[in-house]
Design a protein around this motif. Sequence first.
Motif, PDB file in Angstrom:
ATOM      1  N   LYS A  87       0.146  17.074  -2.192  1.00  0.00           N
ATOM      2  CA  LYS A  87       0.757  16.793  -0.882  1.00  0.00           C
ATOM      3  C   LYS A  87      -0.284  16.283   0.115  1.00  0.00           C
ATOM      4  N   GLU A  88      -1.449  16.920   0.137  1.00  0.00           N
ATOM      5  CA  GLU A  88      -2.507  16.496   1.057  1.00  0.00           C
ATOM      6  C   GLU A  88      -2.976  15.079   0.740  1.00  0.00           C
ATOM      7  N   SER A  89      -3.077  14.760  -0.530  1.00  0.00           N
ATOM      8  CA  SER A  89      -3.481  13.414  -0.936  1.00  0.00           C
ATOM      9  C   SER A  89      -2.452  12.379  -0.478  1.00  0.00           C
ATOM     10  N   ALA A  96       2.048  12.038  -9.768  1.00  0.00           N
ATOM     11  CA  ALA A  96       1.374  13.341  -9.698  1.00  0.00           C
ATOM     12  C   ALA A  96       2.372  14.487  -9.798  1.00  0.00           C
ATOM     13  N   LEU A  97       3.519  14.354  -9.153  1.00  0.00           N
ATOM     14  CA  LEU A  97       4.514  15.425  -9.195  1.00  0.00           C
ATOM     15  C   LEU A  97       5.229  15.522 -10.539  1.00  0.00           C
ATOM     16  N   THR A  98       5.486  14.391 -11.173  1.00  0.00           N
ATOM     17  CA  THR A  98       6.279  14.426 -12.401  1.00  0.00           C
ATOM     18  C   THR A  98       5.450  14.544 -13.674  1.00  0.00           C
ATOM     19  N   VAL A  99       4.185  14.117 -13.632  1.00  0.00           N
ATOM     20  CA  VAL A  99       3.381  14.122 -14.851  1.00  0.00           C
ATOM     21  C   VAL A  99       2.217  15.113 -14.767  1.00  0.00           C
ATOM     22  N   SER A 157       0.837  -1.204   0.000  1.00  0.00           N
ATOM     23  CA  SER A 157       0.000   0.000   0.000  1.00  0.00           C
ATOM     24  C   SER A 157       0.871   1.253   0.000  1.00  0.00           C
ATOM     25  N   LEU A 158       1.949   1.231   0.774  1.00  0.00           N
ATOM     26  CA  LEU A 158       2.868   2.366   0.801  1.00  0.00           C
ATOM     27  C   LEU A 158       3.491   2.574  -0.575  1.00  0.00           C
ATOM     28  N   LYS A 159       3.875   1.496  -1.226  1.00  0.00           N
ATOM     29  CA  LYS A 159       4.439   1.595  -2.572  1.00  0.00           C
ATOM     30  C   LYS A 159       3.439   2.253  -3.514  1.00  0.00           C
ATOM     31  N   ASN A 160       2.180   1.851  -3.435  1.00  0.00           N
ATOM     32  CA  ASN A 160       1.154   2.429  -4.302  1.00  0.00           C
ATOM     33  C   ASN A 160       0.981   3.922  -4.053  1.00  0.00           C
ATOM     34  N   VAL A 161       0.965   4.325  -2.778  1.00  0.00           N
ATOM     35  CA  VAL A 161       0.808   5.743  -2.445  1.00  0.00           C
ATOM     36  C   VAL A 161       2.015   6.536  -2.942  1.00  0.00           C
ATOM     37  N   LEU A 162       3.213   6.002  -2.766  1.00  0.00           N
ATOM     38  CA  LEU A 162       4.417   6.693  -3.241  1.00  0.00           C
ATOM     39  C   LEU A 162       4.452   6.767  -4.762  1.00  0.00           C
ATOM     40  N   ASP A 163       4.030   5.709  -5.434  1.00  0.00           N
ATOM     41  CA  ASP A 163       3.974   5.728  -6.899  1.00  0.00           C
ATOM     42  C   ASP A 163       2.997   6.789  -7.395  1.00  0.00           C
TER      43      ASP A 163
END
Length: 87
Positions: free
Chosen positions: A53-55, A36-39, A25-31
């Motif tokens: 950031k809030e998400s 979101a930041l790069t694309v 789940s952490l991997k999914n949130v980080l992905d």
Amino acid sequence: MKKISLFLVASLLLQSLAWASPKDSLKNVLDEYRFALTVEWDQKDLRQLESIKESFQSGVKRIIQEEKLTTADLMDYLKENSHDLLS
């Protein structure tokens, strides 16, 4: 027959989601955060950045509260994936 097939597929999908570990789940949130930041973010809209950031923060908070992500899980994930996070 279609209903049975649909039921089986839905059951398998729900079962696989139930087996996801807090690290998965952490991997999914980080992905999602990285994407979101790069694309998605145009690097100009600060409101969008705050929303991203809030998400991310709410996703991590949910994993900690609902899936009982521990500090050890977090440290293990960071050790295992530090090369992915830095690229």
